[in-house]
Write a protein that holds these residues in place. Structure first.
Motif, PDB file in Angstrom:
ATOM      1  N   THR A 169      25.277 -13.185  31.773  1.00  2.44           N
ATOM      2  CA  THR A 169      26.711 -13.492  31.768  1.00  2.44           C
ATOM      3  C   THR A 169      26.980 -14.832  31.080  1.00  2.44           C
ATOM      4  O   THR A 169      27.905 -14.953  30.260  1.00  2.44           O
ATOM      5  CB  THR A 169      27.262 -13.533  33.203  1.00  2.44           C
ATOM      6  OG1 THR A 169      27.028 -12.266  33.833  1.00  2.44           O
ATOM      7  CG2 THR A 169      28.742 -13.835  33.214  1.00  2.44           C
ATOM      8  N   ILE A 170      26.174 -15.842  31.417  1.00  4.34           N
ATOM      9  CA  ILE A 170      26.356 -17.170  30.806  1.00  4.34           C
ATOM     10  C   ILE A 170      26.163 -17.100  29.293  1.00  4.34           C
ATOM     11  O   ILE A 170      26.946 -17.657  28.522  1.00  4.34           O
ATOM     12  CB  ILE A 170      25.371 -18.183  31.429  1.00  4.34           C
ATOM     13  CG1 ILE A 170      25.745 -18.460  32.891  1.00  4.34           C
ATOM     14  CG2 ILE A 170      25.366 -19.499  30.630  1.00  4.34           C
ATOM     15  CD1 ILE A 170      24.734 -19.294  33.636  1.00  4.34           C
ATOM     16  N   MET A 171      25.119 -16.391  28.863  1.00  3.10           N
ATOM     17  CA  MET A 171      24.854 -16.277  27.428  1.00  3.10           C
ATOM     18  C   MET A 171      25.971 -15.530  26.717  1.00  3.10           C
ATOM     19  O   MET A 171      26.364 -15.882  25.604  1.00  3.10           O
ATOM     20  CB  MET A 171      23.522 -15.565  27.204  1.00  3.10           C
ATOM     21  CG  MET A 171      22.300 -16.395  27.547  1.00  3.10           C
ATOM     22  SD  MET A 171      22.174 -17.925  26.583  1.00  3.10           S
ATOM     23  CE  MET A 171      22.743 -19.137  27.781  1.00  3.10           C
ATOM     24  N   MET A 172      26.512 -14.503  27.366  1.00  5.85           N
ATOM     25  CA  MET A 172      27.609 -13.745  26.760  1.00  5.85           C
ATOM     26  C   MET A 172      28.849 -14.618  26.621  1.00  5.85           C
ATOM     27  O   MET A 172      29.558 -14.562  25.604  1.00  5.85           O
ATOM     28  CB  MET A 172      27.919 -12.508  27.598  1.00  5.85           C
ATOM     29  CG  MET A 172      28.828 -11.505  26.908  1.00  5.85           C
ATOM     30  SD  MET A 172      28.089 -10.816  25.416  1.00  5.85           S
ATOM     31  CE  MET A 172      26.748  -9.844  26.120  1.00  5.85           C
ATOM     32  N   VAL A 173      29.125 -15.448  27.637  1.00  4.48           N
ATOM     33  CA  VAL A 173      30.274 -16.354  27.575  1.00  4.48           C
ATOM     34  C   VAL A 173      30.104 -17.352  26.434  1.00  4.48           C
ATOM     35  O   VAL A 173      31.054 -17.629  25.687  1.00  4.48           O
ATOM     36  CB  VAL A 173      30.445 -17.089  28.924  1.00  4.48           C
ATOM     37  CG1 VAL A 173      31.466 -18.222  28.790  1.00  4.48           C
ATOM     38  CG2 VAL A 173      30.883 -16.118  30.010  1.00  4.48           C
ATOM     39  N   VAL A 174      28.897 -17.892  26.288  1.00  4.55           N
ATOM     40  CA  VAL A 174      28.627 -18.846  25.200  1.00  4.55           C
ATOM     41  C   VAL A 174      28.865 -18.196  23.840  1.00  4.55           C
ATOM     42  O   VAL A 174      29.494 -18.783  22.953  1.00  4.55           O
ATOM     43  CB  VAL A 174      27.181 -19.375  25.298  1.00  4.55           C
ATOM     44  CG1 VAL A 174      26.807 -20.170  24.045  1.00  4.55           C
ATOM     45  CG2 VAL A 174      27.009 -20.237  26.538  1.00  4.55           C
ATOM     46  N   VAL A 175      28.357 -16.975  23.670  1.00 10.16           N
ATOM     47  CA  VAL A 175      28.536 -16.253  22.402  1.00 10.16           C
ATOM     48  C   VAL A 175      30.014 -16.017  22.127  1.00 10.16           C
ATOM     49  O   VAL A 175      30.498 -16.250  21.009  1.00 10.16           O
ATOM     50  CB  VAL A 175      27.758 -14.917  22.432  1.00 10.16           C
ATOM     51  CG1 VAL A 175      28.156 -14.038  21.235  1.00 10.16           C
ATOM     52  CG2 VAL A 175      26.258 -15.170  22.409  1.00 10.16           C
ATOM     53  N   ILE A 176      30.746 -15.568  23.125  1.00 13.01           N
ATOM     54  CA  ILE A 176      32.165 -15.241  22.949  1.00 13.01           C
ATOM     55  C   ILE A 176      32.977 -16.494  22.602  1.00 13.01           C
ATOM     56  O   ILE A 176      33.837 -16.469  21.713  1.00 13.01           O
ATOM     57  CB  ILE A 176      32.715 -14.569  24.214  1.00 13.01           C
ATOM     58  CG1 ILE A 176      32.134 -13.147  24.341  1.00 13.01           C
ATOM     59  CG2 ILE A 176      34.239 -14.525  24.200  1.00 13.01           C
ATOM     60  CD1 ILE A 176      32.427 -12.481  25.665  1.00 13.01           C
ATOM     61  N   ILE A 177      32.716 -17.608  23.297  1.00 10.77           N
ATOM     62  CA  ILE A 177      33.441 -18.845  23.018  1.00 10.77           C
ATOM     63  C   ILE A 177      33.218 -19.289  21.575  1.00 10.77           C
ATOM     64  O   ILE A 177      34.157 -19.704  20.869  1.00 10.77           O
ATOM     65  CB  ILE A 177      33.012 -19.953  23.998  1.00 10.77           C
ATOM     66  CG1 ILE A 177      33.540 -19.643  25.405  1.00 10.77           C
ATOM     67  CG2 ILE A 177      33.513 -21.329  23.533  1.00 10.77           C
ATOM     68  CD1 ILE A 177      33.042 -20.589  26.470  1.00 10.77           C
ATOM     69  N   ASN A 178      31.980 -19.183  21.118  1.00 18.41           N
ATOM     70  CA  ASN A 178      31.675 -19.568  19.735  1.00 18.41           C
ATOM     71  C   ASN A 178      32.361 -18.650  18.735  1.00 18.41           C
ATOM     72  O   ASN A 178      32.867 -19.108  17.699  1.00 18.41           O
ATOM     73  CB  ASN A 178      30.171 -19.566  19.504  1.00 18.41           C
ATOM     74  CG  ASN A 178      29.502 -20.851  19.964  1.00 18.41           C
ATOM     75  OD1 ASN A 178      29.437 -21.825  19.233  1.00 18.41           O
ATOM     76  ND2 ASN A 178      29.032 -20.842  21.201  1.00 18.41           N
ATOM     77  N   LEU A 179      32.405 -17.362  19.034  1.00 20.60           N
ATOM     78  CA  LEU A 179      33.066 -16.424  18.124  1.00 20.60           C
ATOM     79  C   LEU A 179      34.579 -16.634  18.104  1.00 20.60           C
ATOM     80  O   LEU A 179      35.220 -16.506  17.056  1.00 20.60           O
ATOM     81  CB  LEU A 179      32.737 -14.987  18.515  1.00 20.60           C
ATOM     82  CG  LEU A 179      31.301 -14.534  18.231  1.00 20.60           C
ATOM     83  CD1 LEU A 179      31.077 -13.114  18.735  1.00 20.60           C
ATOM     84  CD2 LEU A 179      30.988 -14.612  16.745  1.00 20.60           C
ATOM     85  N   ILE A 180      35.160 -16.960  19.253  1.00 20.15           N
ATOM     86  CA  ILE A 180      36.589 -17.265  19.305  1.00 20.15           C
ATOM     87  C   ILE A 180      36.886 -18.489  18.432  1.00 20.15           C
ATOM     88  O   ILE A 180      37.873 -18.517  17.676  1.00 20.15           O
ATOM     89  CB  ILE A 180      37.044 -17.495  20.759  1.00 20.15           C
ATOM     90  CG1 ILE A 180      37.027 -16.168  21.531  1.00 20.15           C
ATOM     91  CG2 ILE A 180      38.444 -18.122  20.803  1.00 20.15           C
ATOM     92  CD1 ILE A 180      37.308 -16.312  23.014  1.00 20.15           C
ATOM     93  N   MET A 181      36.017 -19.483  18.546  1.00 16.98           N
ATOM     94  CA  MET A 181      36.187 -20.686  17.729  1.00 16.98           C
ATOM     95  C   MET A 181      36.120 -20.347  16.239  1.00 16.98           C
ATOM     96  O   MET A 181      36.945 -20.807  15.436  1.00 16.98           O
ATOM     97  CB  MET A 181      35.090 -21.697  18.079  1.00 16.98           C
ATOM     98  CG  MET A 181      35.107 -22.969  17.230  1.00 16.98           C
ATOM     99  SD  MET A 181      33.632 -23.981  17.505  1.00 16.98           S
ATOM    100  CE  MET A 181      32.362 -22.922  16.766  1.00 16.98           C
TER     101      MET A 181
END
Length: 409
Positions: free
Chosen positions: A280-292
């Protein structure tokens, strides 16, 4: 070809991208995706690998399912199994059952000139699976037991061998207490030294010939303490167990290895929670970076957005273009991350570089379980979840006015 997909590819593979300032941000986003995938794949492989390795160790010593008499209860001294009521042929014919062998246990004390230790002699017969047990042997070899003669050779756990200062070809005396009788001793010879890395086993169990226990208990050669049953896949244990339980007969019961070693089983169940949290943490990190990355791309391509709107493209079409564009950018990170993770996992699987303390983790090195279906599912989920989440920041596009966008510098 779909209009939005065509434009997305044109933008993604345009040579002008290499000159854009956003290229640095794109590389950071791809790196974040790669790191997220590496951590996720390795976490899943190690978590599942650890569960399988520990469960398998428990089962390889004691069987996936054990049949014993109710009179034995939790005692280390086997009571006589009511064999007549056990439908052994039905159990052996079960398509998931690979092996069945008989055993009996009796507590005793090893005595040497300098030390003594309380142990459990686990008696096995000629049907004992020597090949299954080979992985635990660190010195010597596994004795061969026959139906015709009594064998005094035993397998000794490494911990007890060190405490008793015994080694392969050493001999020792073990004392047993018989009900309403004086103690009796037997002399044994060490044929092999083993280690399972499971404390509950390595601290007490000596493996020897079942005939010694039959004689000590006054049993006939056909009388035993129970059956150890092995199935093809320990993950099928809960599905197979009910059919075995139905065949144990009156005054006997079946017990799963996960129940026998319940504390260890409870401990490894925590792995599921840990795996979920890390993924879950890794998925959140990936998503935040992609949103950016998506927001920066929208800002950088404001003029292009205005032009597309002027030419008649709807907000939804433009949003799809940029979401597709971001997901295309994500793919190299996914591929590189998977490749690196698989290489690292194979290195650990083959060379066992990262070691563990078996007293705490029940295994001497980090176990891995490589399943390409799992790896594929992680990648697909990352793309699907990212695509859904990116819908929200993509609404910025609808706020952009074509007239202002064309004037935007």
């Amino acid at each position: 070809m779909n209009f939005t997909w065509f434009i997305s590819k044109k933008i993604a593979f345009s040579k002008s991208n290499k000159k854009n300032l956003s290229q640095i941000i794109i590389r950071i986003g791809q790196t974040a995706v790669a790191i997220g995938i590496i951590v996720s794949v390795i976490t899943l492989a190690i978590g599942i690998g650890s569960k399988k390795a520990i469960k398998q160790k428990m089962a390889d010593f004691n069987g996936h399912i054990t049949i014993k008499s109710y009179d034995s209860n939790n005692s280390y001294n086997s009571s006589k199994l009511n064999k007549e009521n056990v439908e052994i042929d039905k159990i052996k014919s079960n398509p998931y059952v690979s092996e069945v062998y008989q055993y009996a246990t009796k507590s005793g004390v090893i005595r040497t000139e300098k030390n003594f230790a309380g142990v459990i002699l686990k008696g096995v017969s000629n049907d004992f699976d020597r090949n299954r047990f080979k992985e635990f042997i660190i010195r010597g070899e596994i004795p061969k037991y026959s139906e015709d003669s009594v064998n005094n050779e035993v397998l000794l756990p490494e911990k007890i061998a060190k405490e008793m200062q015994l080694d392969v070809d050493s001999s020792f005396v073990m004392f047993f207490v018989r009900e309403n009788d004086s103690p009796i001793y037997r002399r044994f010879k060490v044929k092999g030294i083993y280690r399972t890395d499971i404390k509950q086993i390595d601290d007490v169990f000596v493996i020897g010939d079942i005939k010694h226990i039959q004689k000590l208990n006054g049993w006939s050669p056909n009388e035993i303490g129970g059956y150890d049953i092995f199935i093809d896949d320990i993950e099928m244990l809960n599905e197979v167990f009910p059919s075995i339980e139905e065949a144990v007969g009156f005054n006997n019961y079946a017990e799963k290895a996960t129940t026998t070693f319940s504390q260890i089983n409870d401990w490894i169940q925590i792995f599921d929670t840990n795996i979920f949290i890390i993924l879950t943490i890794m998925m959140v990190v990936v998503i935040i970076n992609l949103i950016m990355v998506l927001i920066i791309l929208i800002i950088e391509r404001t003029n292009s957005i205005g032009m597309l709107k002027t030419l008649g493209a709807s907000n939804n079409q433009i949003r799809k273009i940029f979401i597709n564009y971001t997901l295309i950018i994500m793919v190299p990170g996914l591929v590189i991350g998977n490749i690196i993770a698989i290489i690292l996992l194979y290195i650990q699987k083959i060379f066992k570089i990262i070691k563990l303390n078996p007293d705490n983790y029940y295994v001497s090195s980090v176990p891995v379980y490589i399943n390409f279906w799992h790896i594929g599912i992680i990648s697909v989920l990352a793309i699907v979840i990212s695509g859904i989440v990116l819908l929200f920041p993509s609404y910025l596009i609808s706020k952009i006015s074509p007239i202002k966008a064309l004037k935007f510098q």
